[in-house]
Design an enzyme around this catalytic site. Structure first.
Site, PDB file in Angstrom:
ATOM      1  N   TYR A   5       3.705   0.846   5.028  1.00  0.00           N
ATOM      2  CA  TYR A   5       5.072   1.065   4.887  1.00  0.00           C
ATOM      3  C   TYR A   5       5.349   2.306   5.788  1.00  0.00           C
ATOM      4  O   TYR A   5       6.625   2.615   6.059  1.00  0.00           O
ATOM      5  CB  TYR A   5       5.664   1.594   3.409  1.00  0.00           C
ATOM      6  CG  TYR A   5       5.164   0.146   2.573  1.00  0.00           C
ATOM      7  CD1 TYR A   5       5.107  -1.149   2.965  1.00  0.00           C
ATOM      8  CD2 TYR A   5       5.505   0.361   1.224  1.00  0.00           C
ATOM      9  CE1 TYR A   5       4.819  -1.966   1.883  1.00  0.00           C
ATOM     10  CE2 TYR A   5       5.433  -0.561   0.326  1.00  0.00           C
ATOM     11  CZ  TYR A   5       5.102  -1.898   0.738  1.00  0.00           C
ATOM     12  OH  TYR A   5       4.985  -2.804  -0.142  1.00  0.00           O
ATOM     13  N   LYS A  15      -1.442   1.032  -1.062  1.00  0.00           N
ATOM     14  CA  LYS A  15      -2.338  -0.076  -0.847  1.00  0.00           C
ATOM     15  C   LYS A  15      -2.905   0.043   0.557  1.00  0.00           C
ATOM     16  O   LYS A  15      -2.703   0.650   1.404  1.00  0.00           O
ATOM     17  CB  LYS A  15      -1.270  -1.455  -0.801  1.00  0.00           C
ATOM     18  CG  LYS A  15      -0.084  -1.704  -2.071  1.00  0.00           C
ATOM     19  CD  LYS A  15       0.714  -2.670  -1.618  1.00  0.00           C
ATOM     20  CE  LYS A  15       1.922  -2.740  -2.832  1.00  0.00           C
ATOM     21  NZ  LYS A  15       3.043  -1.746  -2.200  1.00  0.00           N
ATOM     22  N   HIS A  53      -3.934  -5.213  -0.295  1.00  0.00           N
ATOM     23  CA  HIS A  53      -2.508  -5.456  -0.093  1.00  0.00           C
ATOM     24  C   HIS A  53      -2.662  -6.888   0.454  1.00  0.00           C
ATOM     25  O   HIS A  53      -1.579  -7.554   0.147  1.00  0.00           O
ATOM     26  CB  HIS A  53      -1.847  -4.655   1.304  1.00  0.00           C
ATOM     27  CG  HIS A  53      -0.493  -4.497   1.208  1.00  0.00           C
ATOM     28  ND1 HIS A  53       0.011  -3.547   2.162  1.00  0.00           N
ATOM     29  CD2 HIS A  53       0.329  -5.525   0.621  1.00  0.00           C
ATOM     30  CE1 HIS A  53       1.574  -3.927   1.962  1.00  0.00           C
ATOM     31  NE2 HIS A  53       1.565  -5.123   1.166  1.00  0.00           N
TER      32      HIS A  53
END
Length: 290
Positions: A53, A82, A114
């Site tokens: 992210y 993750k 993930h």
């Protein structure tokens, strides 16, 4: 049901809030600080992020300032991150350390694999299964060292989860985070998770984008109008009433507030009506990964 305060007991005995705050595609130091400020004010006590992210560092900065503002300590917040698919394998433990450093804390509450595959590796290659097995062993080491309290997976379908449970080193995954909404709800996966005491946690609860956004669905809108709720609240509550945890994301304060204000009940008939849809995935398809 007051879902705002409801928690699930993980296989470790730790408690995780049923409603967490998702941060996918939310980037920028000031934006992250704003949304987390509103989230903590609204009552969120679980924050979900991931290495890919690209916002772990900004979340760490924000929490350093915001926790004292709300008289909270690190242990009052449940933080999930993750493993990047590019870090699958023996180096998973080092990836945990990197996330901890980025988030400026000393441990993570939950760390997930993930994706069942490896970046750059064909989906039909057996390298994927070997690498995720190595990742799990490495994450057990991180857990034993106290770097992370719970470990789990994301985007694991029945075949991936069954494989892991057969050789999990005595440590079952605590959570399986998957795409889950009225158009995508693999009940065979939920049955397996329920049987093993694994929390199923939903992402993409509102569906996809454009004309695949379930917020615009006629059935969802009709039920929302009947109950005096927003379409988003209906979709989120639909998951919660199946004991599926949620991690809705939002950038606007009013939506952040609404996404945790879910103390109502959808009747059985409408629950069934919502789920009787053509099966369709709006994110990626993990079933392609061997």
């Amino acid at each position: 049901m007051n879902y705002k305060s409801k928690k699930f007991q993980l296989v470790s005995g730790d408690l995780i809030p049923f409603i967490g705050f998702g941060t996918f595609q939310i980037r920028g130091e000031q934006l992250i600080k704003d949304v987390l400020n509103w989230a903590l004010s609204a009552g969120y006590r679980s924050i979900d992020t991931a290495a890919v992210y690209g916002n772990e560092h900004d979340i760490g900065l924000a929490l350093k300032d915001l926790l004292p503002k709300y008289n909270l300590k690190r242990e009052d917040i449940f933080i999930t991150s993750k493993l990047s698919p590019s870090d699958q394998g023996d180096g998973a433990r080092d990836a945990v350390v990197k996330s901890i450093q980025n988030l400026q804390c000393t441990y993570l509450d939950l760390y997930l694999v993930h994706w069942p595959g490896v970046s750059g590796i064909p989906t039909d290659s057996d390298v994927n299964s070997k690498s995720r097995a190595a990742s799990w062993k490495s994450l057990i080491k991180a857990k034993d060292e106290g770097l992370v309290r719970n470990i789990g997976v994301s985007n694991y379908m029945v075949k991936h989860l069954t494989e892991l449970l057969a050789d999990c080193g005595g440590v079952k995954p605590a959570v399986n985070q998957v795409e889950w909404h009225p158009s995508c709800h693999p009940y065979d996966l939920k049955q397996l998770c329920d049987k093993e005491g694994i929390l199923l946690q939903a992402y993409s609860s509102l569906g996809g984008t454009g004309n695949k956004n379930l917020l615009k669905d006629a059935t969802v809108i009709s039920i929302a109008l009947k109950l005096g709720k927003s379409p988003a609240q209906i979709l989120l509550c639909w998951a919660l009433q199946q004991n599926v945890a949620i991690i809705p994301k939002a950038r606007a304060k009013e939506r952040i507030d609404a996404n945790i204000d879910l103390n109502f009940v959808i009747d059985d008939e409408d629950m069934t009506l919502l789920g009787n849809r053509k099966s369709e995935r709006y994110a990626w398809n993990p079933n392609t990964v061997q």
